[in-house]
Design a protein around this motif. Structure first.
Motif, PDB file in Angstrom:
ATOM      1  N   SER A 317     -22.426  14.186 -52.251  1.00 40.23           N
ATOM      2  CA  SER A 317     -23.475  14.644 -53.157  1.00 40.23           C
ATOM      3  C   SER A 317     -24.055  13.493 -53.969  1.00 40.23           C
ATOM      4  O   SER A 317     -25.265  13.443 -54.224  1.00 40.23           O
ATOM      5  CB  SER A 317     -22.904  15.711 -54.100  1.00 40.23           C
ATOM      6  N   GLU A 318     -23.218  12.560 -54.386  1.00 42.36           N
ATOM      7  CA  GLU A 318     -23.674  11.461 -55.230  1.00 42.36           C
ATOM      8  C   GLU A 318     -24.455  10.409 -54.442  1.00 42.36           C
ATOM      9  O   GLU A 318     -25.379   9.788 -54.959  1.00 42.36           O
ATOM     10  CB  GLU A 318     -22.469  10.802 -55.907  1.00 42.36           C
ATOM     11  N   HIS A 319     -24.085  10.177 -53.169  1.00 36.58           N
ATOM     12  CA  HIS A 319     -24.696   9.104 -52.395  1.00 36.58           C
ATOM     13  C   HIS A 319     -25.748   9.588 -51.410  1.00 36.58           C
ATOM     14  O   HIS A 319     -26.473   8.779 -50.831  1.00 36.58           O
ATOM     15  CB  HIS A 319     -23.614   8.319 -51.639  1.00 36.58           C
ATOM     16  N   GLY A 320     -25.795  10.878 -51.167  1.00 37.68           N
ATOM     17  CA  GLY A 320     -26.792  11.396 -50.230  1.00 37.68           C
ATOM     18  C   GLY A 320     -26.399  11.266 -48.783  1.00 37.68           C
ATOM     19  O   GLY A 320     -27.212  11.546 -47.891  1.00 37.68           O
ATOM     20  N   HIS A 321     -25.192  10.823 -48.488  1.00 39.68           N
ATOM     21  CA  HIS A 321     -24.691  10.749 -47.116  1.00 39.68           C
ATOM     22  C   HIS A 321     -23.177  10.855 -47.153  1.00 39.68           C
ATOM     23  O   HIS A 321     -22.551  10.681 -48.200  1.00 39.68           O
ATOM     24  CB  HIS A 321     -25.107   9.427 -46.448  1.00 39.68           C
ATOM     25  N   GLU A 406     -18.219  -2.976 -51.080  1.00 41.55           N
ATOM     26  CA  GLU A 406     -19.523  -3.444 -51.575  1.00 41.55           C
ATOM     27  C   GLU A 406     -20.692  -2.661 -50.993  1.00 41.55           C
ATOM     28  O   GLU A 406     -21.648  -2.338 -51.701  1.00 41.55           O
ATOM     29  CB  GLU A 406     -19.683  -4.923 -51.252  1.00 41.55           C
ATOM     30  N   HIS A 407     -20.642  -2.332 -49.695  1.00 38.25           N
ATOM     31  CA  HIS A 407     -21.788  -1.716 -49.047  1.00 38.25           C
ATOM     32  C   HIS A 407     -21.641  -0.198 -48.875  1.00 38.25           C
ATOM     33  O   HIS A 407     -22.629   0.528 -48.953  1.00 38.25           O
ATOM     34  CB  HIS A 407     -22.035  -2.361 -47.684  1.00 38.25           C
ATOM     35  N   ALA A 408     -20.408   0.263 -48.631  1.00 38.73           N
ATOM     36  CA  ALA A 408     -20.181   1.705 -48.493  1.00 38.73           C
ATOM     37  C   ALA A 408     -19.869   2.353 -49.831  1.00 38.73           C
ATOM     38  O   ALA A 408     -19.774   3.578 -49.929  1.00 38.73           O
ATOM     39  CB  ALA A 408     -19.051   1.975 -47.503  1.00 38.73           C
ATOM     40  N   ASP A 409     -19.682   1.524 -50.894  1.00 43.02           N
ATOM     41  CA  ASP A 409     -19.404   2.015 -52.247  1.00 43.02           C
ATOM     42  C   ASP A 409     -18.145   2.885 -52.292  1.00 43.02           C
ATOM     43  O   ASP A 409     -18.104   3.916 -52.958  1.00 43.02           O
ATOM     44  CB  ASP A 409     -20.603   2.802 -52.774  1.00 43.02           C
ATOM     45  N   ILE A 410     -17.130   2.448 -51.551  1.00 42.63           N
ATOM     46  CA  ILE A 410     -15.825   3.111 -51.600  1.00 42.63           C
ATOM     47  C   ILE A 410     -15.006   2.456 -52.701  1.00 42.63           C
ATOM     48  O   ILE A 410     -14.900   1.228 -52.758  1.00 42.63           O
ATOM     49  CB  ILE A 410     -15.112   3.023 -50.241  1.00 42.63           C
ATOM     50  N   SER A 411     -14.414   3.254 -53.577  1.00 39.46           N
ATOM     51  CA  SER A 411     -13.773   2.726 -54.789  1.00 39.46           C
ATOM     52  C   SER A 411     -12.610   1.799 -54.485  1.00 39.46           C
ATOM     53  O   SER A 411     -12.481   0.735 -55.078  1.00 39.46           O
ATOM     54  CB  SER A 411     -13.297   3.886 -55.671  1.00 39.46           C
ATOM     55  N   THR A 412     -11.744   2.208 -53.565  1.00 46.78           N
ATOM     56  CA  THR A 412     -10.528   1.446 -53.289  1.00 46.78           C
ATOM     57  C   THR A 412     -10.272   1.430 -51.790  1.00 46.78           C
ATOM     58  O   THR A 412     -10.347   2.480 -51.132  1.00 46.78           O
ATOM     59  CB  THR A 412      -9.315   2.059 -54.012  1.00 46.78           C
ATOM     60  N   VAL A 413      -9.949   0.260 -51.263  1.00 46.92           N
ATOM     61  CA  VAL A 413      -9.570   0.111 -49.856  1.00 46.92           C
ATOM     62  C   VAL A 413      -8.221  -0.586 -49.819  1.00 46.92           C
ATOM     63  O   VAL A 413      -8.019  -1.613 -50.479  1.00 46.92           O
ATOM     64  CB  VAL A 413     -10.613  -0.704 -49.067  1.00 46.92           C
ATOM     65  N   LEU A 414      -7.285  -0.032 -49.050  1.00 42.08           N
ATOM     66  CA  LEU A 414      -5.930  -0.578 -48.962  1.00 42.08           C
ATOM     67  C   LEU A 414      -5.610  -0.909 -47.510  1.00 42.08           C
ATOM     68  O   LEU A 414      -5.941  -0.129 -46.604  1.00 42.08           O
ATOM     69  CB  LEU A 414      -4.902   0.400 -49.511  1.00 42.08           C
ATOM     70  N   VAL A 415      -4.917  -2.032 -47.303  1.00 45.37           N
ATOM     71  CA  VAL A 415      -4.502  -2.462 -45.969  1.00 45.37           C
ATOM     72  C   VAL A 415      -3.049  -2.915 -46.046  1.00 45.37           C
ATOM     73  O   VAL A 415      -2.683  -3.721 -46.919  1.00 45.37           O
ATOM     74  CB  VAL A 415      -5.388  -3.611 -45.448  1.00 45.37           C
ATOM     75  N   ALA A 416      -2.221  -2.399 -45.133  1.00 45.14           N
ATOM     76  CA  ALA A 416      -0.813  -2.788 -45.098  1.00 45.14           C
ATOM     77  C   ALA A 416      -0.681  -4.200 -44.570  1.00 45.14           C
ATOM     78  O   ALA A 416      -1.322  -4.584 -43.592  1.00 45.14           O
ATOM     79  CB  ALA A 416      -0.021  -1.818 -44.228  1.00 45.14           C
ATOM     80  N   GLU A 417       0.167  -4.973 -45.257  1.00 45.35           N
ATOM     81  CA  GLU A 417       0.452  -6.341 -44.828  1.00 45.35           C
ATOM     82  C   GLU A 417       1.946  -6.584 -44.942  1.00 45.35           C
ATOM     83  O   GLU A 417       2.571  -6.221 -45.935  1.00 45.35           O
ATOM     84  CB  GLU A 417      -0.304  -7.364 -45.687  1.00 45.35           C
ATOM     85  N   GLY A 418       2.522  -7.232 -43.948  1.00 43.66           N
ATOM     86  CA  GLY A 418       3.942  -7.545 -43.995  1.00 43.66           C
ATOM     87  C   GLY A 418       4.785  -6.282 -43.973  1.00 43.66           C
ATOM     88  O   GLY A 418       4.350  -5.209 -43.547  1.00 43.66           O
ATOM     89  N   ALA A 419       6.026  -6.425 -44.435  1.00 49.14           N
ATOM     90  CA  ALA A 419       6.964  -5.303 -44.385  1.00 49.14           C
ATOM     91  C   ALA A 419       6.823  -4.380 -45.586  1.00 49.14           C
ATOM     92  O   ALA A 419       7.014  -3.167 -45.465  1.00 49.14           O
ATOM     93  CB  ALA A 419       8.398  -5.825 -44.290  1.00 49.14           C
ATOM     94  N   PHE A 481     -14.117  12.798 -50.995  1.00 46.82           N
ATOM     95  CA  PHE A 481     -15.027  12.639 -49.859  1.00 46.82           C
ATOM     96  C   PHE A 481     -15.680  13.944 -49.403  1.00 46.82           C
ATOM     97  O   PHE A 481     -16.841  13.936 -49.008  1.00 46.82           O
ATOM     98  CB  PHE A 481     -14.297  11.946 -48.717  1.00 46.82           C
ATOM     99  N   PRO A 482     -15.019  15.095 -49.437  1.00 43.59           N
ATOM    100  CA  PRO A 482     -15.730  16.350 -49.125  1.00 43.59           C
ATOM    101  C   PRO A 482     -16.594  16.784 -50.312  1.00 43.59           C
ATOM    102  O   PRO A 482     -16.634  16.134 -51.344  1.00 43.59           O
ATOM    103  CB  PRO A 482     -14.589  17.345 -48.881  1.00 43.59           C
ATOM    104  N   VAL A 483     -17.242  17.925 -50.140  1.00 46.28           N
ATOM    105  CA  VAL A 483     -18.033  18.505 -51.229  1.00 46.28           C
ATOM    106  C   VAL A 483     -17.115  19.420 -52.036  1.00 46.28           C
ATOM    107  O   VAL A 483     -16.811  20.541 -51.624  1.00 46.28           O
ATOM    108  CB  VAL A 483     -19.233  19.293 -50.675  1.00 46.28           C
ATOM    109  N   GLU A 484     -16.636  18.949 -53.168  1.00 51.14           N
ATOM    110  CA  GLU A 484     -15.749  19.711 -54.037  1.00 51.14           C
ATOM    111  C   GLU A 484     -15.782  19.101 -55.427  1.00 51.14           C
ATOM    112  O   GLU A 484     -16.155  17.935 -55.607  1.00 51.14           O
ATOM    113  CB  GLU A 484     -14.323  19.732 -53.484  1.00 51.14           C
ATOM    114  N   THR A 485     -15.374  19.874 -56.417  1.00 52.86           N
ATOM    115  CA  THR A 485     -15.412  19.438 -57.808  1.00 52.86           C
ATOM    116  C   THR A 485     -14.046  18.985 -58.292  1.00 52.86           C
ATOM    117  O   THR A 485     -13.949  18.200 -59.230  1.00 52.86           O
ATOM    118  CB  THR A 485     -15.930  20.581 -58.703  1.00 52.86           C
TER     119      THR A 485
END
Length: 830
Positions: A317-321, A406-419, A481-485
């Motif tokens: 709703s906020e981003h239009g896509h 930066e471009h998709a305006d996702i607040s937080t992105v996490l990637v597993a590294e190491g053990a 990410f879905p449409v919900e409050t």
């Protein structure tokens, strides 16, 4: 006589109970010989955070839960939901003891090449199959209602992992259904009225949603799901749980999901969401009453939530896509989408949609999953997973993560590294967990350390995506990410902060943490049911603190551990006592080895449960059977004297009284032997005036001071009591010397404050109920409706009264025909 009336009322209530009739008419299996066995009812309020619980209690939306807190010695605990903060993960930990069972509510399983949405039966069954391999089910032999997993329940109803109905709803033959409808006409009418009211509210909500610019079709589809979940499923689950308590199933699990559905649609603080709590509160009240009236088991009722909900903004709703479209632009390729707009179709109601419709939907969502050229996105709630179709190196991975922020305006992105490390990208920069958790999570998070560790484990989950995307935002309002409050699943303060409302004496595992997590709640349930491997009972640990100046004293006539509900249970008596945490307990009417109470040593059972030392003095002993008074203590205790008291002979006052225990025993043997043989279970008969009475005298070491305590149980006739109190105040007992040391004189005096006996005691001692400030003296007999104050604690003048209480919670009302009298006293230093 009053015992007889109370027992008759309870039996009559059971005879006309609709639940009892339902069990009989449907031929449902009952538990046998389990009246004194523990049972447990677990009630889950889905999606209610502790903060919203406290708000609802303050606003009057949860009056019965407030009653439990104020009147029934329940304690409110903080409960950490675990990560992800969602029902499938939390209940897997609770019901199977498996942490982090799923990485999100929706995720991709590479083995089956399916996107799992945990409201789907196929997904729930597959995850539960893995849980059975790793853990032990909690609900063995019990029942489950409206849950994700069955938990190993013997009977499951409306559960995603088992679409089959249990015995209760299978045996609905037309004739029986018609008869049951007549018998339960009130319940049927109630459901009809509530459905009508809820439908009107749903229509009003629908109109408000349209005015606010919501989608017409989505709003219209929410009306039947709201009515079905908030009313119909709640009422059916309530009726089923009441029936199961009448049957005596060992454990019953009910998940009320109405508040969670409303929170997703309108927000966790909305009036509609809090309105649904009133109906849930009423359902809990009905289940609680049915459980405590059950003749089949000694039930406890625990109320808790699985997670909370955050106030969120919809990403779409906020981003239009959609987030899928945004990620697709970043990856510059087509993305196979596995996303459900929550609130459009209820997560539970979708489990019961027609099979063809569900299969068509699943085919549409997963049609392209076999194509190796397409990445997959599973995003449901504020947590999502991005699965790439080919491996990428470290630098490319970092570039994609930065682009998602930066471009998709996702607040937080996490990637597993190491053990055991996770790389995190936010708008503020790039960070590493666990070292820089303070830059990612709220610094005031109540579960900061556990959330950090669980978030790392989530990213390393076998089914986690190459990128874990989150709408969590430390600096502002979070996205879903879905449409919900309202949403949950992330590491927010509200969504991870659930609650557990438990009896004060719930057998929680020992821990230094200030909060619980589902594993601790599970262990407590196993402890309560006696299914945990528990160490042997330790020897009593005596308090020898030289600085101790306060003494917690209780006197309690336990009625041979037979309650006014007819249940024989020394364990229940011990629980009543334990809730007050006394230092010393004076008990009257204790059976040891008596046939009528199962030939057990009640004094030893209660003392072992409380981990206390004890002295028992029999006033009646016939062969191996004994009956009398007992003193239990967690302080060093020395026995001074234990003896019988004088009583009247059959010929009355003028013929003197009997003082020898041997002489009295010869007189009483024939009478009591006949009672034990002919009426072994008649605990309600008024005792003869010839029943022997006795007293028990001990000294205690309280902070270096020697404190004397006498426990007694006086006779039923006025002359007899005056004779006995004269002996106790005379030279053979308390009158032997001045006794300058602190003295406590307590027990069942069978005399009210208006009696000559009480006035005689008050000349030398002080009554704690009279001396206590901000306390109105209250009756101690009889049971539910105490009409007489006949149990007393008298103290010498140098002792100060700190606090007095007369047991008034449900357990204290039914465990005996007397109420426990508790006093906290301050002892002067020597």
């Amino acid at each position: 006589m009053l015992n007889f009336v109370e027992t008759l009322v309870r039996k009559s209530r059971r005879w006309i109970s609709r639940s009892e009739w339902l069990v009989s008419l449907l031929g449902l299996e009952r538990s046998r010989d389990t009246a004194a066995e523990p049972g447990l009812v677990l009630i889950q309020i889905d999606g209610l955070s502790r903060h919203q619980l406290e708000r609802a209690v303050a606003q009057g939306n949860l009056p019965f839960l407030r009653h439990l807190l104020q009147k029934n010695r329940y304690h409110l605990h903080s409960l950490y939901s675990g990560m992800p903060s969602s029902t499938p993960a939390m209940t897997a930990e609770l019901l199977y003891g498996v942490k982090g069972a799923v990485p999100a509510f929706s995720f991709y399983d590479p083995k089956t090449r399916d996107v799992f949405r945990m409201f789907d039966p196929h997904a729930a069954k597959e995850i539960e199959r893995h849980l059975l391999e790793k853990g032990t089910p909690l609900l063995t032999g019990g029942s489950a209602y409206t849950a994700i997993y069955t938990g190993g329940a013997q009977e499951s109803h409306f559960c995603a992992a088992s679409t089959e109905l249990g015995e209760l709803f299978k045996k609905g033959r037309p004739g029986r259904v018609a008869l049951l409808t007549i018998l339960h006409l009130y319940s049927v009418l109630r459901i009809g009225v509530l459905l009508a009211v809820e439908f009107v509210l749903a229509v009003i909500d629908f109109i408000r949603g349209l005015i606010a610019g919501q989608d017409l079709w989505k709003e219209l589809k929410f009306v039947p799901s709201r009515v079905g979940i908030c009313i119909l499923m709640r009422e059916l689950a309530t009726i089923g749980a009441k029936v199961d308590t009448a049957r005596g199933l060992p454990i019953i699990y009910v998940d009320f999901i109405g508040y969670d559905e409303q929170s997703h649609r309108r927000g966790p603080t909305s009036r509609f969401a809090h309105w649904s709590l009133k109906g849930i509160d009423g359902a809990i009240k009905r289940i609680w009453k049915a459980a405590h009236r059950s003749p089949s088991r000694e039930y406890d009722v625990w109320v808790f939530s699985d997670h909370g909900n955050e106030e969120t903004l919809s990403y779409a709703s906020e981003h239009g896509h959609t987030v899928s479209e945004a990620v697709a632009r970043v990856l510059d390729r087509t993305v196979s989408v596995a996303q459900d707009h929550r609130g459009v179709q209820s997560k539970r109601m979708s489990s019961y949609m027609p099979r063809r419709q569900r299969d068509a939907r699943d085919h549409q969502l997963t049609a392209n999953l076999d194509e190796p050229s397409e990445p997959i996105i599973a995003a449901m709630g504020p947590i999502g997973h991005v699965y790439l179709n080919q491996p990428v190196d470290g630098e490319e991975r970092r570039q994609i993560a930065r682009a998602l922020v930066e471009h998709a305006d996702i607040s937080t992105v996490l990637v597993a590294e190491g053990a055991a490390t996770v790389r995190v990208w936010t708008r503020e920069g790039e960070f590493t967990l666990p070292e820089q958790a303070g830059e990612v999570l709220a610094p005031n998070h109540p579960f900061f350390t556990e959330v950090t560790q669980d978030l790392i484990e989530l990213c390393h989950h076998p089914n986690a995506g190459d990128f874990v995307i989150s709408g969590w935002n430390r600096a502002g309002r979070c996205y879903t990410f879905p449409v919900e409050t309202g949403a949950h699943g992330g590491p927010g303060l509200e969504e991870t902060h659930a609650f557990a409302l438990l009896p004060q004496d719930a057998p929680l595992p020992e821990t230094t943490a200030t909060h619980l997590r589902p594993l601790a709640l599970r262990q407590a349930a196993l402890n309560h049911l006696g299914r945990a491997r528990r160490p042997s009972v330790p020897a009593p640990t005596l308090r020898r603190d030289a600085r101790l100046t306060e003494l917690r004293v209780m006197t309690y006539n336990v009625h041979s551990c037979v309650g006014i509900d007819g249940k024989l249970s020394p364990r229940r008596i011990a629980r009543v006592i334990a809730r007050y945490e006394p230092d010393i307990v004076a008990l009257q009417e204790v059976d040891v080895g008596r046939l009528r109470t199962g030939s057990v040593d009640q004094a030893q059972i209660v003392a072992r449960h409380l981990e206390m030392e004890y002295h028992f003095h029999p006033t009646i002993r016939i062969e191996e059977e004994a009956y009398g008074d007992c003193i239990l203590s967690r302080l060093p205790m020395h026995l001074v004297k234990a003896d019988v008291l004088p009583t009247l002979t059959r010929t009355g006052w003028g013929c003197g009284y009997v003082r020898s225990f041997g002489e009295r025993l010869r007189q009483m043997t024939t009478l009591h032997a006949r009672r034990n043989r002919d009426e072994p279970r008649n605990h309600n008969r008024n005792r003869s005036s010839l029943e022997p009475r006795g007293a028990l005298w001990v000294t205690l070491d309280v902070g270096g001071a020697s404190v004397h305590l006498i426990n007694t149980h006086l006779g039923l006739r006025t002359r007899e009591r005056l004779l006995q109190i004269g002996a106790l105040l005379g030279p053979d007992w308390m009158g032997a010397n001045g006794h300058p040391e602190p003295f406590i004189f307590c027990g069942d005096f069978n005399a009210s404050p208006r009696s000559r006996l009480w006035r005689r005691c008050a000349r030398k001692f002080r009554d704690v109920q009279v001396e206590a400030t901000l306390h109105t003296p209250r009756g101690t007999w009889f049971g539910h409706y105490p009409i007489a104050r006949i149990d007393h604690v008298f103290i010498s003048p140098q002792i100060e009264v700190v606090r007095v209480d007369v047991g008034d919670d449900h357990l204290a009302r039914v465990a005996s025909d007397h109420r426990p009298l508790f006093a906290e006293l301050r002892i002067p230093r020597p």
